[in-house]
Design an enzyme around this catalytic site. Structure first.
Site, PDB file in Angstrom:
ATOM      1  N   GLU A  62       0.810  -1.221   0.000  1.00 56.01           N
ATOM      2  CA  GLU A  62       0.000   0.000   0.000  1.00 56.01           C
ATOM      3  C   GLU A  62       0.844   1.272   0.000  1.00 56.01           C
ATOM      4  OE1 GLU A  62      -0.683  -2.626   1.922  1.00 56.01           O
ATOM      5  OE2 GLU A  62      -2.692  -3.251   1.302  1.00 56.01           O
TER       6      GLU A  62
ATOM      7  N   HIS B  23     -10.686  -4.637  10.370  1.00 59.65           N
ATOM      8  CA  HIS B  23     -11.273  -4.489   9.032  1.00 59.65           C
ATOM      9  C   HIS B  23     -12.611  -3.761   9.057  1.00 59.65           C
ATOM     10  CE1 HIS B  23      -8.172  -7.117   7.624  1.00 59.65           C
ATOM     11  NE2 HIS B  23      -8.701  -7.269   6.443  1.00 59.65           N
TER      12      HIS B  23
END
Lengths: 327, 322
Positions: free
Chosen positions: B59, B128
């Site tokens: 990322e 998450h």
């Protein structure tokens, strides 16, 4: 000593200009240290003294359209790339006429028209930026290589590996130029890096590397030219590691308790400017008079840079709100 | 035509890539796999690997490469699979995307869109299920869009793609199936302009992203009790439309702010403080906030539901200000 064969291929004007550039950086940095001590320069000041052959040799091998993306010890690259010394000094002074209009300071020199795409002060954070510039270059068919200068400390950041991997995966025109000055701030390379040779760090990612003596400007120039040719031909990224040493502390605040005077003295015997000047003299390329004239010229340039910085205005108060967003 | 939030975003991307050759997508599994939330499904086949780039799971590196590509004249659209993974790219977003225009004295521009997905409610547990839009909204130099409807998703994405600044475009995983009327042609919904989703006179409910749906549900129930709530969708958090919010509070004299994330330091606090300092004289009751429970999100379904604000929480807050 520099390889005679390297010098023979270059004309005298260029050989002398390389010395002039190294001298300019040296005298500029000495003056910057003085200005820092006198309170004209704030924040961090990381001097390039001792490493001049790296920036000068590498930048002299680049083409005008190539990108420089640098770490924060960045004065040498801007000066080698031809940024006006007055505007570099003005940036250190935080003035409106500075390269980055007084918003960046010593660690963040930007001179985009001259291909200086910034000094960056988050260690290794700039590496993917260089890879992105290379991606744009390749996509647009521009024949621009991104030369990413990073220190030995940066190779232990995860984002360095992420960026190098993508550059290799997509065969992008990037040269990772690792300037190994032996210490990441105060931590010696061997206390931070578990491997042996930094230039081999790309092996697992199919990124070939080479090492060069960073104290010899002609060697650096030659190695950079060769690496750039390989990168430019579409073979994907490469690594070049230059072995060098900063003669001063990490920043002006550094008491240098982590390295011995002997070690520094050994490197200083190989001062890139002293040895190169002696070499040019031995080759009858440069007389004492010419050397003296060069010193005077560089001294005057640096004095003029200081005068320009001192006389330049601070940014207007409204500058605080400028360039936060582009309309 | 009627389409889902997912289809609206997908169509906006497709039209943008067709229209502007500088635009390309980068992200993890956006190509062959078709996207974790299937937003980019089918794009690879139509536009090829140069425009739809699958990336390694990196990322920070991917966002950094996209910033560099934007500096070099391209217009990258990065998909970060979820906003939770955006934490890995925070340095690039905050220290580079948000800063380089300013720190370079205006020499560097970064026309970049980072699309990502926030929110809870799918039993994905603590790492998450987060809502970090307030973290991004804190940072000058970037813009933050939080679409709550298919129409806004398409229009805000066009605005983000036309913007010369970096824009963080935060979708919500539970909104992908939401359907609504969306024009076929391209159009722009400006960043920084709130939308009054429902007019009312008794209380202003300020929300964004999925909480707009929850607020509308609460407003429908309140109507049965004779309470007429105005529901406001901020649509973007930086810039955010305080004028429209203050005008509404001036009319209703009462305000409730709903957000999905944690209360402390949440974006709702910014809205509440603005109402308190600039709209104090309008108020007939203290501003109330509805926010997520201050705990890591549990996996257990009942516990998770208890942690996410519901219509009943908003109704309780409205009752408290009436």
């Amino acid at each position: 000593m520099a390889d005679m064969a390297l010098a023979e291929r270059l004309d005298k004007a260029l050989l002398v200009d390389l010395l002039r550039q190294m001298l300019l950086i040296r005298r500029f940095e000495e003056k910057a240290a003085e200005m820092y001590a006198r309170g004209h320069i704030g924040g961090f000041l990381h001097l390039y003294i001792g490493e001049e052959a790296v920036a000068v040799g590498a930048v002299s091998a680049m083409q005008p359209q190539d990108y420089i993306v640098s770490h924060y010890r960045d004065h040498g690259y801007a000066l080698a790339r031809g940024s006006p010394p007055g505007r570099v000094m003005a940036e250190l002074f935080g003035k409106a006429t500075g390269l980055s209009r007084g918003k960046g300071g010593s660690m963040h020199l930007f001179d985009v028209p001259r291909g200086m795409w910034g000094g960056y002060a988050i260690v290794a954070g700039h590496v993917p930026l260089a890879v992105g510039l290379a991606l744009a270059s390749k996509r647009k068919g521009e024949n621009r290589v991104a030369v990413c200068f990073l220190g030995d400390g940066a190779i232990n950041q995860g984002v360095f590996f992420e960026a190098m991997n993508m550059a290799s995966l997509w065969k992008l025109p990037v040269l990772f130029f690792i300037e190994n000055n032996g210490y990441g701030m105060g931590t010696a390379v061997e206390r931070a890096f578990a491997g042996k040779d930094i230039y081999r760090i790309g092996q697992g990612h199919n990124v070939p590397g080479q090492q060069v003596d960073g104290m010899q400007v002609l060697e650096v120039r030659e190695a950079t030219a060769t690496a750039l040719e390989q990168v430019r031909s579409g073979g994907g990224p490469r690594i070049l590691e230059a072995l060098t040493f900063r003669f001063r502390g990490h920043s002006m605040a550094d008491p240098e308790l982590y390295r011995s005077k002997d070690e520094a003295a050994r490197w200083m015997e190989r001062d890139p400017i002293v040895t190169y000047r002696r070499y040019l003299g031995e080759q009858d390329m440069l007389s004492q008079e010419e050397t003296d004239a060069l010193e005077r010229e560089v001294g005057a340039t640096v004095d003029e840079a200081v005068r320009f910085a001192q006389e330049s205005p601070d940014p207007e108060p409204e500058a605080l709100y400028q360039n936060v967003y582009l309309d | 035509m009627n389409m889902t939030y997912r289809e609206a975003i997908s169509q906006a991307l497709r039209q943008a890539i067709t229209r502007d050759e500088r635009i390309f997508l980068m992200g993890e599994d956006i190509g062959r796999y078709g996207g974790s939330y299937a937003v980019t499904k089918g794009l690879l086949a139509d536009f090829g690997e140069e425009r739809i780039m699958d990336t390694p799971i990196s990322e920070a590196g991917v966002v950094g490469v996209a910033i560099g590509a934007a500096m070099g004249g391209l217009r990258p659209v990065v998909e970060l699979m979820t906003i939770n993974f955006a934490l890995l790219a925070m340095d690039q977003i905050v220290n580079h995307a948000a800063k380089l225009l300013c720190m370079s004295g205006g020499q560097i521009t970064i026309p970049l869109v980072v699309r990502t997905v926030g929110g809870a409610g799918r039993q994905l547990a603590a790492t998450h299920s987060q809502s970090f839009e307030g973290w991004f909204a804190h940072v000058p130099g970037i813009k933050v869009a939080t679409p709550a409807s298919p129409y806004d998703a398409k229009g805000l994405l066009r605005a983000a793609l036309d913007d010369p600044n970096p824009v963080i475009f935060i979708e919500h995983s539970l909104l992908y199936g939401l359907a609504g009327d969306v024009p076929e042609e391209e159009y722009s919904v400006p960043l920084g302009k709130a939308d009054v989703k429902r007019t009312g006179t008794d209380v202003t409910i300020v929300a964004y992203s999925r909480m707009v749906q929850v607020a509308l549900e609460a407003a429908a129930l309140l109507e049965k009790e004779g309470v007429n709530a105005e529901v406001m969708d901020l649509r973007s958090l930086r810039p955010w439309d305080k004028e429209t919010v203050l005008a509404s509070v001036k009319k209703t004299t009462r305000a409730v702010i709903a957000e999905e994330g944690w209360r402390t330091g949440g974006f709702g606090a910014e809205v509440a403080s603005t109402i308190a300092s600039e709209g104090f004289d309008y108020l007939d009751a203290p501003v109330q906030r509805v926010a997520g429970v201050e705990a890591p999100m549990p996996y257990n379904k009942a516990l998770e539901q208890a942690a996410i604000p519901k219509a009943s929480d908003i109704i309780a807050a409205v009752r408290a200000v009436l």
